[in-house]
Design a protein around this motif. Sequence first.
Motif, PDB file in Angstrom:
ATOM      1  N   ALA A  29       0.756  -1.222  -0.113  1.00 26.38           N
ATOM      2  CA  ALA A  29       0.128   0.213  -0.007  1.00 26.38           C
ATOM      3  C   ALA A  29       0.893   1.268  -0.053  1.00 26.38           C
ATOM      4  O   ALA A  29       0.595   2.392  -0.037  1.00 26.38           O
ATOM      5  CB  ALA A  29      -1.020   0.008   1.314  1.00 26.38           C
ATOM      6  N   GLY A  30       2.221   0.903   0.154  1.00 25.92           N
ATOM      7  CA  GLY A  30       2.974   2.389   0.120  1.00 25.92           C
ATOM      8  C   GLY A  30       3.573   2.782   1.483  1.00 25.92           C
ATOM      9  O   GLY A  30       3.978   3.842   1.425  1.00 25.92           O
ATOM     10  N   ALA A  31       3.336   2.162   2.560  1.00 29.70           N
ATOM     11  CA  ALA A  31       3.893   2.306   3.811  1.00 29.70           C
ATOM     12  C   ALA A  31       5.369   2.640   3.818  1.00 29.70           C
ATOM     13  O   ALA A  31       5.878   1.705   2.913  1.00 29.70           O
ATOM     14  CB  ALA A  31       3.243   1.182   4.780  1.00 29.70           C
ATOM     15  N   ARG A  32       6.020   3.649   4.555  1.00 26.34           N
ATOM     16  CA  ARG A  32       7.097   3.573   4.794  1.00 26.34           C
ATOM     17  C   ARG A  32       7.904   2.964   5.976  1.00 26.34           C
ATOM     18  O   ARG A  32       7.059   3.279   6.885  1.00 26.34           O
ATOM     19  CB  ARG A  32       7.497   5.214   4.398  1.00 26.34           C
ATOM     20  N   PHE A  33       9.137   2.474   5.971  1.00 34.73           N
ATOM     21  CA  PHE A  33       9.627   1.768   7.130  1.00 34.73           C
ATOM     22  C   PHE A  33      10.875   2.378   7.193  1.00 34.73           C
ATOM     23  O   PHE A  33      11.692   2.677   6.027  1.00 34.73           O
ATOM     24  CB  PHE A  33       9.698   0.352   6.989  1.00 34.73           C
ATOM     25  N   GLU A  34      11.506   2.554   8.435  1.00 32.53           N
ATOM     26  CA  GLU A  34      12.852   3.249   8.623  1.00 32.53           C
ATOM     27  C   GLU A  34      13.218   2.208   9.703  1.00 32.53           C
ATOM     28  O   GLU A  34      12.787   2.268  10.923  1.00 32.53           O
ATOM     29  CB  GLU A  34      12.809   4.569   8.993  1.00 32.53           C
ATOM     30  N   ASN A  35      14.365   1.540   9.567  1.00 31.81           N
ATOM     31  CA  ASN A  35      15.020   0.623  10.472  1.00 31.81           C
ATOM     32  C   ASN A  35      13.954  -0.273  11.228  1.00 31.81           C
ATOM     33  O   ASN A  35      13.972  -0.622  12.540  1.00 31.81           O
ATOM     34  CB  ASN A  35      15.779   1.497  11.683  1.00 31.81           C
ATOM     35  N   GLY A  36      12.916  -0.699  10.427  1.00 37.24           N
ATOM     36  CA  GLY A  36      11.930  -1.732  10.799  1.00 37.24           C
ATOM     37  C   GLY A  36      10.832  -0.987  11.515  1.00 37.24           C
ATOM     38  O   GLY A  36      10.132  -1.812  12.002  1.00 37.24           O
ATOM     39  N   VAL A  37      10.759   0.272  11.626  1.00 39.17           N
ATOM     40  CA  VAL A  37       9.825   0.785  12.320  1.00 39.17           C
ATOM     41  C   VAL A  37       8.914   1.766  11.237  1.00 39.17           C
ATOM     42  O   VAL A  37       9.530   2.311  10.434  1.00 39.17           O
ATOM     43  CB  VAL A  37      10.334   1.897  13.276  1.00 39.17           C
ATOM     44  N   LEU A  38       7.440   1.536  11.161  1.00 41.81           N
ATOM     45  CA  LEU A  38       6.655   2.081  10.412  1.00 41.81           C
ATOM     46  C   LEU A  38       6.573   3.614  10.653  1.00 41.81           C
ATOM     47  O   LEU A  38       6.554   3.977  11.894  1.00 41.81           O
ATOM     48  CB  LEU A  38       5.249   1.560  10.734  1.00 41.81           C
ATOM     49  N   VAL A  39       6.781   4.352   9.525  1.00 40.20           N
ATOM     50  CA  VAL A  39       7.199   5.825   9.844  1.00 40.20           C
ATOM     51  C   VAL A  39       5.533   6.357   9.326  1.00 40.20           C
ATOM     52  O   VAL A  39       5.173   6.199   8.166  1.00 40.20           O
ATOM     53  CB  VAL A  39       7.938   6.218   8.743  1.00 40.20           C
ATOM     54  N   GLU A  40       5.122   7.389  10.147  1.00 35.58           N
ATOM     55  CA  GLU A  40       3.648   7.774   9.796  1.00 35.58           C
ATOM     56  C   GLU A  40       3.779   8.718   8.896  1.00 35.58           C
ATOM     57  O   GLU A  40       4.879   9.714   8.932  1.00 35.58           O
ATOM     58  CB  GLU A  40       2.956   8.264  11.120  1.00 35.58           C
ATOM     59  N   ARG A  41       3.024   9.075   7.869  1.00 40.83           N
ATOM     60  CA  ARG A  41       3.230  10.153   7.041  1.00 40.83           C
ATOM     61  C   ARG A  41       2.552  11.435   7.695  1.00 40.83           C
ATOM     62  O   ARG A  41       1.870  11.668   8.614  1.00 40.83           O
ATOM     63  CB  ARG A  41       2.011  10.019   5.811  1.00 40.83           C
ATOM     64  N   GLU A  42       3.466  12.360   7.196  1.00 42.70           N
ATOM     65  CA  GLU A  42       3.280  13.809   7.908  1.00 42.70           C
ATOM     66  C   GLU A  42       2.198  14.493   6.875  1.00 42.70           C
ATOM     67  O   GLU A  42       2.327  14.482   5.786  1.00 42.70           O
ATOM     68  CB  GLU A  42       4.472  14.470   7.776  1.00 42.70           C
ATOM     69  N   GLU A  43       1.065  14.954   7.565  1.00 45.53           N
ATOM     70  CA  GLU A  43       0.023  15.469   6.710  1.00 45.53           C
ATOM     71  C   GLU A  43       0.421  16.891   6.292  1.00 45.53           C
ATOM     72  O   GLU A  43       1.136  17.701   7.200  1.00 45.53           O
ATOM     73  CB  GLU A  43      -1.287  15.776   7.380  1.00 45.53           C
ATOM     74  N   ALA A  44       0.429  17.407   5.204  1.00 43.76           N
ATOM     75  CA  ALA A  44       0.847  18.751   4.753  1.00 43.76           C
ATOM     76  C   ALA A  44      -0.138  19.777   5.189  1.00 43.76           C
ATOM     77  O   ALA A  44      -1.427  19.558   5.078  1.00 43.76           O
ATOM     78  CB  ALA A  44       0.999  18.797   3.312  1.00 43.76           C
ATOM     79  N   THR A  45       0.191  20.789   5.912  1.00 45.08           N
ATOM     80  CA  THR A  45      -0.945  21.754   6.476  1.00 45.08           C
ATOM     81  C   THR A  45      -0.929  22.832   5.855  1.00 45.08           C
ATOM     82  O   THR A  45       0.278  23.529   5.378  1.00 45.08           O
ATOM     83  CB  THR A  45      -0.490  22.074   8.124  1.00 45.08           C
ATOM     84  N   ALA A  46      -1.750  23.345   5.333  1.00 40.17           N
ATOM     85  CA  ALA A  46      -2.095  24.754   4.446  1.00 40.17           C
ATOM     86  C   ALA A  46      -1.872  25.905   5.716  1.00 40.17           C
ATOM     87  O   ALA A  46      -2.258  25.971   6.475  1.00 40.17           O
ATOM     88  CB  ALA A  46      -3.327  24.755   3.865  1.00 40.17           C
TER      89      ALA A  46
END
Length: 47
Positions: A29-46
């Motif tokens: 689904a495109g999730a990103r992992f760093e060092n085996g830990v799921l990295v939450e997507r940062e929502e862009a704030t207007a």
Amino acid sequence: MAMVFKLVESALERWRAITGAHLVPLVRAGARFENGVLVEREEATAA
């Protein structure tokens, strides 16, 4: 045939089991992992 069996039998001793099979759908689904830990997507704030 016996040679193939012996080769596979030998390889099985060194193979590791997949321990993160439950994470495969996240990766697809495109999730990103760093060092085996799921990295939450940062929502862009207007601003």
